[in-house]
Design an enzyme around this catalytic site. Structure first.
Site, PDB file in Angstrom:
ATOM      1  N   ASP A 157       0.995  -1.322  -0.096  1.00  0.00           N
ATOM      2  CA  ASP A 157       0.060   0.219  -0.044  1.00  0.00           C
ATOM      3  C   ASP A 157       0.813   1.228  -0.049  1.00  0.00           C
ATOM      4  OD1 ASP A 157       0.567   0.800   2.597  1.00  0.00           O
ATOM      5  OD2 ASP A 157      -0.497  -1.171   3.396  1.00  0.00           O
TER       6      ASP A 157
ATOM      7  N   SER B 253      -6.105  12.166 -13.513  1.00  0.00           N
ATOM      8  CA  SER B 253      -7.142  11.913 -14.245  1.00  0.00           C
ATOM      9  C   SER B 253      -8.027  13.061 -14.669  1.00  0.00           C
ATOM     10  CB  SER B 253      -8.248  11.295 -13.113  1.00  0.00           C
ATOM     11  OG  SER B 253      -9.468  11.127 -13.633  1.00  0.00           O
TER      12      SER B 253
ATOM     13  N   TYR C 193     -12.823  10.935  -5.775  1.00  0.00           N
ATOM     14  CA  TYR C 193     -11.745  10.656  -6.563  1.00  0.00           C
ATOM     15  C   TYR C 193     -10.965  11.676  -7.248  1.00  0.00           C
ATOM     16  CZ  TYR C 193      -9.037   8.288 -10.368  1.00  0.00           C
ATOM     17  OH  TYR C 193      -7.839   7.845 -11.159  1.00  0.00           O
TER      18      TYR C 193
ATOM     19  N   GLY D 213     -24.316 -10.448 -29.370  1.00  0.00           N
ATOM     20  CA  GLY D 213     -25.417 -10.064 -30.344  1.00  0.00           C
ATOM     21  C   GLY D 213     -26.632  -9.427 -29.469  1.00  0.00           C
TER      22      GLY D 213
END
Length: 318
Positions: A50, A116, A142, A191
């Protein structure tokens, strides 16, 4: 050249590792959550479970020239934490800045941070793309954590002299992609008819190979120092266009029903799925002119080539 790569076991980090090895780009120290059973020749692997704020990185940073920091707590759809922002901050802000401060102290020349597009926001008006120097407007925990990490890194660069490069990718796809992108490929390959035949939005995406190519470019490009770059394939697609081209890549023509966008939005809101409707029907475009101009960079892989490569991997591993 000696590079430290974090997040080497991830979707992006693994691709960066492969590219650096293919380029014979010098010694590579790769950080994994858990060491794999075997490592490619030329990779020194380290297990780091971590990004704890008190983690000692000094041994791994000894004589390192560049850090490519891909490790992060990523955006999740089914967040279970009572305080998501605090959890994101532990890893994406505190853990990142702990590594970066030790990198600066160790004499690392450049720190490449994978951020990001969520730092810019959640969506754009059609034909009104985000630009790298726009005022950030993150919405979710985030995106907020990534912005706070960026701000801390740029402050550290000003204090220490270590160069920082920040890359904000849009949705990344490529061989091994998971989550919604893989689910859509599965539906198309079976499909299954989808009510997405009349979507007129525009969204930027980036192929894994294109993002990796930009990361490698930023390792030693002088103009990249202390800059923020947006990255995409340079071709924006509607959801309908993407599905048709994805179906072609799979060899399974997309069966798309022309349901009006307003109906989809209404149904999604009634079901409490407004965020999903935004991703399917809303626009999110980025302008990569700064990336092209300062770095002389052009995405080397076309959308269709990247989709074919992604589809081939999906078909071989499903």
């Amino acid at each position: 050249m000696r590079t430290l790569l974090t997040g080497a076991s991830g979707f992006l980090g693994g691709a960066v590792q492969a590219r650096l090895l293919a380029d014979n780009a010098g010694e590579l120290r790769a950080v994994f959550r858990r060491l794999p059973a075997s490592l490619p020749k030329g990779v020194a692997g380290f297990a780091v479970p971590d990004l704890a704020i008190d983690r000692d990185w000094r041994e791994l940073l000894d004589d390192v020239n560049v850090v490519v920091h891909c490790a992060a707590r990523v955006h999740v759809m089914d967040e279970k934490s009572a305080d998501p922002l605090a959890e994101f901050r532990k890893v994406n802000v505190d853990g990142t800045l702990n590594l970066a401060r030790q990198a600066a102290a160790a004499g690392v020349k450049r720190f490449i941070f994978i951020s990001s597009i969520k730092v810019n926001g959640e969506g754009t008006g059609r034909g009104k793309p985000y630009k790298a120097d726009d005022v950030p407007a993150p919405v979710d925990p985030y995106g907020i954590s990534k912005l706070e990490a960026e701000q801390g890194l740029l402050a550290l660069a000003a204090e220490s002299g270590m160069e920082v490069v920040i890359l904000r990718p849009v949705l990344v796809y490529g061989p091994g992609v998971k989550a919604n992108f893989r689910s859509v490929m599965s539906w198309l390959s079976k499909g299954i008819p989808l009510p997405l035949g009349s979507i007129r939005n525009k969204r930027s995406l980036v192929a894994l190979d294109n993002l990796v190519d930009l990361i490698v470019t930023c390792i030693d490009h002088t103009a990249a120092a202390n800059q923020v770059f947006l990255v995409s394939d340079g071709e924006d697609l509607s959801t309908t266009e993407l599905l048709r081209r994805m179906g072609a890549a799979l060899g399974k023509p997309a069966r798309l029903l022309p349901v009006p966008e307003a109906w989809l939005d209404g149904a999604a809101c009634l079901l409490g799925k407004g965020a999903i409707a935004q991703r399917l029907c809303g626009s999110l475009q980025v302008d990569i002119e700064k990336t092209r101009r300062l770095l002389g960079w052009t995405p080397p892989v076309t959308v269709d080539d990247a989709l074919r490569k992604t589809a081939r991997h999906f078909q071989e591993h499903r």
